[in-house]
Write an enzyme that holds these catalytic residues in place. Sequence first.
Site, PDB file in Angstrom:
ATOM      1  N   ARG A 236       0.849  -1.180   0.000  1.00 26.45           N
ATOM      2  CA  ARG A 236       0.000   0.000   0.000  1.00 26.45           C
ATOM      3  C   ARG A 236       0.890   1.236   0.000  1.00 26.45           C
ATOM      4  NH1 ARG A 236      -3.230  -3.043  -1.448  1.00 26.45           N
ATOM      5  NH2 ARG A 236      -5.213  -3.678  -0.517  1.00 26.45           N
ATOM      6  N   GLU A 265      -3.608   7.788  -5.847  1.00 25.30           N
ATOM      7  CA  GLU A 265      -3.572   7.227  -7.200  1.00 25.30           C
ATOM      8  C   GLU A 265      -4.794   7.670  -8.000  1.00 25.30           C
ATOM      9  OE1 GLU A 265      -1.269   3.142  -5.742  1.00 25.30           O
ATOM     10  OE2 GLU A 265      -3.381   3.077  -6.312  1.00 25.30           O
ATOM     11  N   HIS A 284       0.323   0.769 -10.372  1.00 24.12           N
ATOM     12  CA  HIS A 284      -0.576  -0.141  -9.656  1.00 24.12           C
ATOM     13  C   HIS A 284      -1.087  -1.262 -10.575  1.00 24.12           C
ATOM     14  CE1 HIS A 284      -3.266  -0.293  -5.868  1.00 24.12           C
ATOM     15  NE2 HIS A 284      -3.104  -1.518  -6.354  1.00 24.12           N
TER      16      HIS A 284
END
Length: 317
Positions: A236, A265, A284
């Site tokens: 994370r 993000e 990601h």
Amino acid sequence: MKIVILDAYTVDQGELTWEGLDKLAEVETYERTTPEEVVERCKGAEIVLTNKVVLDASVLNMLPRLQYIGVLATGYNVVDLEVASRQNIVVTNIPAYSTESVAQMVFCHLLNIVSHVDYYAIENRSGRWTKSPDFCYLDHNLFELYGKKMGIIGLGNTGMATARIATSFGLQVLAYTSKEEKDLPYGIKAADLDTIFEQCDIVSLHCPLTNDTHHFVNASRLATMKPSAILINTGRGSLVDDIAVAEALNNDQLAAYGADVLTTEPPAADNPLLAAKNSYLTPHIAWATREARQRLINICTENVRAYIDGEPINQVN
């Protein structure tokens, strides 16, 4: 019964199939949904599937027909579980669908950092090798993994998969885990956080984000690491303090940072990690191999089927 998928695009860009869901109920699919569109799109549905679209109290209170929320991810912080439980809404997630893919990304980052594969590929694409007076050229020191120490913070599914790969490279693995030393596989030793950050050549983060782990990799923690150390984060973004990591990189207090996640993000244009020295970021995508995304859809379908049959699985509330 009606199923609404609020943000299908990140899971499926058209190459996968949701046909299993079509056999269970009427399915209405949206590639993306803005916060202003959520209630209107969900109001006629008993089942809603979401990846990153937030279903908070203000939304849930306006959806009296809603019976089930399927989160299309392992993390489920996009749903207000307290309100969902109060309204007897079942909430499920998708556990362990991307374990091997995320562990693979750890080593994609690590191998690129230690061998500079991307750098040399770009140089050769521009004709650098063809102009070399020697059979090879070396602009960077290369780093052999064998015999080095790798610290793994969190030994759940992904941490364990990462540890398994690490041992195959001949890395000495130290793990920060609640598991007993006697229960760890051969080649993995338990260690405390201080030992891992002080002694390891590589540290990889796989712990959940909690109040205790938020920004636990901060300036003080980074100062205890070897200047030659590499930090990898596929867990994370908020496990690390972005500013502190960027400063450590730029001041040569940390050799490299490989991350697939950031605190926000998509990131703000002024996030210091975007321009920091030896900062290697991917958007990601560790979870997003085709195999993992199809597995996610398959597990989602089984979650919905089990709920309809009156025996929910993977329920988180």
